[in-house]
Design a protein around this motif. Sequence first.
Motif, PDB file in Angstrom:
ATOM      1  N   ASN A  48      10.630  11.179  -2.621  1.00 48.33           N
ATOM      2  CA  ASN A  48      11.143  12.450  -2.029  1.00 48.33           C
ATOM      3  C   ASN A  48      12.405  12.436  -2.787  1.00 48.33           C
ATOM      4  O   ASN A  48      12.671  11.619  -3.822  1.00 48.33           O
ATOM      5  CB  ASN A  48      11.144  12.320  -0.502  1.00 48.33           C
ATOM      6  CG  ASN A  48      12.022  11.175  -0.018  1.00 48.33           C
ATOM      7  OD1 ASN A  48      12.819  10.525  -0.859  1.00 48.33           O
ATOM      8  ND2 ASN A  48      11.906  10.993   1.277  1.00 48.33           N
ATOM      9  N   ASP A  49      13.595  13.111  -2.010  1.00 49.26           N
ATOM     10  CA  ASP A  49      14.741  13.270  -2.862  1.00 49.26           C
ATOM     11  C   ASP A  49      15.577  12.138  -2.652  1.00 49.26           C
ATOM     12  O   ASP A  49      16.502  11.763  -3.440  1.00 49.26           O
ATOM     13  CB  ASP A  49      15.607  14.398  -2.283  1.00 49.26           C
ATOM     14  CG  ASP A  49      15.173  15.816  -2.384  1.00 49.26           C
ATOM     15  OD1 ASP A  49      14.166  15.766  -3.298  1.00 49.26           O
ATOM     16  OD2 ASP A  49      15.000  16.610  -1.672  1.00 49.26           O
ATOM     17  N   CYS A  50      15.108  11.216  -1.777  1.00 50.54           N
ATOM     18  CA  CYS A  50      15.967   9.728  -1.678  1.00 50.54           C
ATOM     19  C   CYS A  50      15.494   8.730  -2.160  1.00 50.54           C
ATOM     20  O   CYS A  50      16.142   7.612  -2.646  1.00 50.54           O
ATOM     21  CB  CYS A  50      16.224   9.534  -0.181  1.00 50.54           C
ATOM     22  SG  CYS A  50      16.947  10.843   0.949  1.00 50.54           S
ATOM     23  N   ILE A  51      14.125   8.512  -2.085  1.00 53.93           N
ATOM     24  CA  ILE A  51      13.456   7.208  -2.537  1.00 53.93           C
ATOM     25  C   ILE A  51      12.117   7.375  -3.269  1.00 53.93           C
ATOM     26  O   ILE A  51      11.660   8.586  -3.032  1.00 53.93           O
ATOM     27  CB  ILE A  51      13.282   6.022  -1.432  1.00 53.93           C
ATOM     28  CG1 ILE A  51      12.336   6.735  -0.323  1.00 53.93           C
ATOM     29  CG2 ILE A  51      14.578   5.774  -0.514  1.00 53.93           C
ATOM     30  CD1 ILE A  51      11.895   5.675   0.597  1.00 53.93           C
ATOM     31  N   ARG A  52      11.544   6.434  -3.993  1.00 54.27           N
ATOM     32  CA  ARG A  52      10.450   6.287  -4.679  1.00 54.27           C
ATOM     33  C   ARG A  52       9.646   4.940  -4.441  1.00 54.27           C
ATOM     34  O   ARG A  52      10.265   4.014  -4.583  1.00 54.27           O
ATOM     35  CB  ARG A  52      10.551   6.475  -6.046  1.00 54.27           C
ATOM     36  CG  ARG A  52       9.168   6.747  -7.016  1.00 54.27           C
ATOM     37  CD  ARG A  52       9.380   6.743  -8.270  1.00 54.27           C
ATOM     38  NE  ARG A  52       9.915   5.805  -9.024  1.00 54.27           N
ATOM     39  CZ  ARG A  52      11.228   5.965  -9.673  1.00 54.27           C
ATOM     40  NH1 ARG A  52      12.040   7.282  -9.751  1.00 54.27           N
ATOM     41  NH2 ARG A  52      11.707   4.953 -10.217  1.00 54.27           N
ATOM     42  N   VAL A  53       8.507   5.182  -3.967  1.00 50.65           N
ATOM     43  CA  VAL A  53       7.683   3.971  -3.420  1.00 50.65           C
ATOM     44  C   VAL A  53       6.238   4.094  -4.431  1.00 50.65           C
ATOM     45  O   VAL A  53       5.907   5.073  -4.722  1.00 50.65           O
ATOM     46  CB  VAL A  53       7.049   4.034  -2.217  1.00 50.65           C
ATOM     47  CG1 VAL A  53       6.136   2.818  -1.877  1.00 50.65           C
ATOM     48  CG2 VAL A  53       8.272   4.054  -1.125  1.00 50.65           C
ATOM     49  N   GLN A  54       6.171   2.777  -5.099  1.00 55.61           N
ATOM     50  CA  GLN A  54       5.059   3.096  -6.247  1.00 55.61           C
ATOM     51  C   GLN A  54       4.157   1.757  -5.875  1.00 55.61           C
ATOM     52  O   GLN A  54       4.660   0.694  -5.519  1.00 55.61           O
ATOM     53  CB  GLN A  54       5.648   2.809  -7.643  1.00 55.61           C
ATOM     54  CG  GLN A  54       6.358   4.247  -8.045  1.00 55.61           C
ATOM     55  CD  GLN A  54       6.756   3.958  -9.499  1.00 55.61           C
ATOM     56  OE1 GLN A  54       7.644   3.432  -9.804  1.00 55.61           O
ATOM     57  NE2 GLN A  54       5.891   4.781 -10.379  1.00 55.61           N
ATOM     58  N   PHE A  55       2.868   1.988  -6.478  1.00 59.23           N
ATOM     59  CA  PHE A  55       1.807   0.973  -6.436  1.00 59.23           C
ATOM     60  C   PHE A  55       1.373   0.626  -7.680  1.00 59.23           C
ATOM     61  O   PHE A  55       1.400   1.448  -8.478  1.00 59.23           O
ATOM     62  CB  PHE A  55       0.662   1.464  -5.306  1.00 59.23           C
ATOM     63  CG  PHE A  55       1.264   1.556  -4.036  1.00 59.23           C
ATOM     64  CD1 PHE A  55       1.078   0.680  -2.955  1.00 59.23           C
ATOM     65  CD2 PHE A  55       1.532   2.829  -3.590  1.00 59.23           C
ATOM     66  CE1 PHE A  55       1.407   0.673  -1.849  1.00 59.23           C
ATOM     67  CE2 PHE A  55       2.100   3.142  -2.103  1.00 59.23           C
ATOM     68  CZ  PHE A  55       2.117   1.961  -1.125  1.00 59.23           C
ATOM     69  N   ASN A  56       0.975  -0.361  -8.130  1.00 61.96           N
ATOM     70  CA  ASN A  56       0.268  -0.941  -9.266  1.00 61.96           C
ATOM     71  C   ASN A  56      -1.078  -0.395  -9.338  1.00 61.96           C
ATOM     72  O   ASN A  56      -1.577   0.033  -8.216  1.00 61.96           O
ATOM     73  CB  ASN A  56       0.374  -2.201  -9.810  1.00 61.96           C
ATOM     74  CG  ASN A  56      -0.342  -3.360  -8.861  1.00 61.96           C
ATOM     75  OD1 ASN A  56      -1.006  -2.902  -7.998  1.00 61.96           O
ATOM     76  ND2 ASN A  56       0.005  -4.584  -8.718  1.00 61.96           N
ATOM     77  N   GLU A  57      -1.796  -0.490 -10.355  1.00 62.27           N
ATOM     78  CA  GLU A  57      -3.091  -0.029 -10.558  1.00 62.27           C
ATOM     79  C   GLU A  57      -4.119  -0.636  -9.961  1.00 62.27           C
ATOM     80  O   GLU A  57      -4.964  -0.343  -9.625  1.00 62.27           O
ATOM     81  CB  GLU A  57      -3.474  -0.034 -12.099  1.00 62.27           C
ATOM     82  CG  GLU A  57      -3.340  -1.344 -12.636  1.00 62.27           C
ATOM     83  CD  GLU A  57      -2.045  -1.871 -13.251  1.00 62.27           C
ATOM     84  OE1 GLU A  57      -1.615  -3.110 -13.630  1.00 62.27           O
ATOM     85  OE2 GLU A  57      -1.095  -0.973 -13.386  1.00 62.27           O
ATOM     86  N   GLU A  58      -3.726  -1.847  -9.404  1.00 57.27           N
ATOM     87  CA  GLU A  58      -4.590  -2.840  -8.314  1.00 57.27           C
ATOM     88  C   GLU A  58      -4.468  -2.078  -6.997  1.00 57.27           C
ATOM     89  O   GLU A  58      -5.339  -2.535  -6.191  1.00 57.27           O
ATOM     90  CB  GLU A  58      -4.297  -4.114  -8.611  1.00 57.27           C
ATOM     91  CG  GLU A  58      -4.785  -4.866  -9.637  1.00 57.27           C
ATOM     92  CD  GLU A  58      -4.206  -6.294  -9.913  1.00 57.27           C
ATOM     93  OE1 GLU A  58      -3.466  -6.645  -8.754  1.00 57.27           O
ATOM     94  OE2 GLU A  58      -4.558  -6.912 -10.929  1.00 57.27           O
ATOM     95  N   LYS A  67      17.093   6.332  -4.919  1.00 58.33           N
ATOM     96  CA  LYS A  67      17.603   7.223  -5.768  1.00 58.33           C
ATOM     97  C   LYS A  67      19.154   7.488  -5.686  1.00 58.33           C
ATOM     98  O   LYS A  67      19.792   7.540  -6.771  1.00 58.33           O
ATOM     99  CB  LYS A  67      17.041   8.510  -5.706  1.00 58.33           C
ATOM    100  CG  LYS A  67      15.450   8.356  -6.220  1.00 58.33           C
ATOM    101  CD  LYS A  67      14.885   9.920  -5.947  1.00 58.33           C
ATOM    102  CE  LYS A  67      13.454   9.861  -6.444  1.00 58.33           C
ATOM    103  NZ  LYS A  67      13.034  11.309  -6.272  1.00 58.33           N
ATOM    104  N   ALA A  68      19.650   7.354  -4.775  1.00 60.75           N
ATOM    105  CA  ALA A  68      21.300   7.576  -4.389  1.00 60.75           C
ATOM    106  C   ALA A  68      21.787   6.468  -5.129  1.00 60.75           C
ATOM    107  O   ALA A  68      23.124   6.641  -5.599  1.00 60.75           O
ATOM    108  CB  ALA A  68      21.469   7.482  -2.804  1.00 60.75           C
TER     109      ALA A  68
END
Length: 171
Positions: A48-58, A67-68
């Motif tokens: 979203n405008d505030c944060i980014r959450v990512q997962f790996n390919e597994e 982001k702030a």
Amino acid sequence: EIPACGFAIYRTVIGEPSLACDIRREPEFPLAVNPGYRPEDTPYVLENDCIRVQFNEEGALCSLFDKATGYEALSASVQYPVWLDERDSWGGMQERRYEDSGLRLKPEKLETVESGSLRKVVRAVYRLGGSRLEQRFILYAGANHVEVQNRLLWDGEWKMLRMSLPLHDPK
């Protein structure tokens, strides 16, 4: 609206709604109609405008980015080690084994459960033998945090599950 000294009657009707603002992929609540669904939506990123959450390919959580401030909280993927814990819960038998077994829950499945303009929900499933951890990562539009709901089915006797969050040193 309910008038003063009045009442209202609400009825529940079982069935699928004619309009939906997001996608839900649940066996108990399937929605066939979804004008807000984005086919390019991937379960590997919640943003979203505030944060980014990512997962790996597994399918393991690997990034929590603010982001702030530009701060990346994780230095590596989150792991779920299984520990041998033969101690007494009341403080006795402290000389018994308490150590890492070397076993880890393994990511089994990562899928988008809901996706729309209000929130996105990603379900991650981890498994080891008969034990199963299901996590739902919920990110609302404009929220500066991600909500995580955990459901754990554990069949390990004298074993304990830990969550290992390898955090970055902010220095």
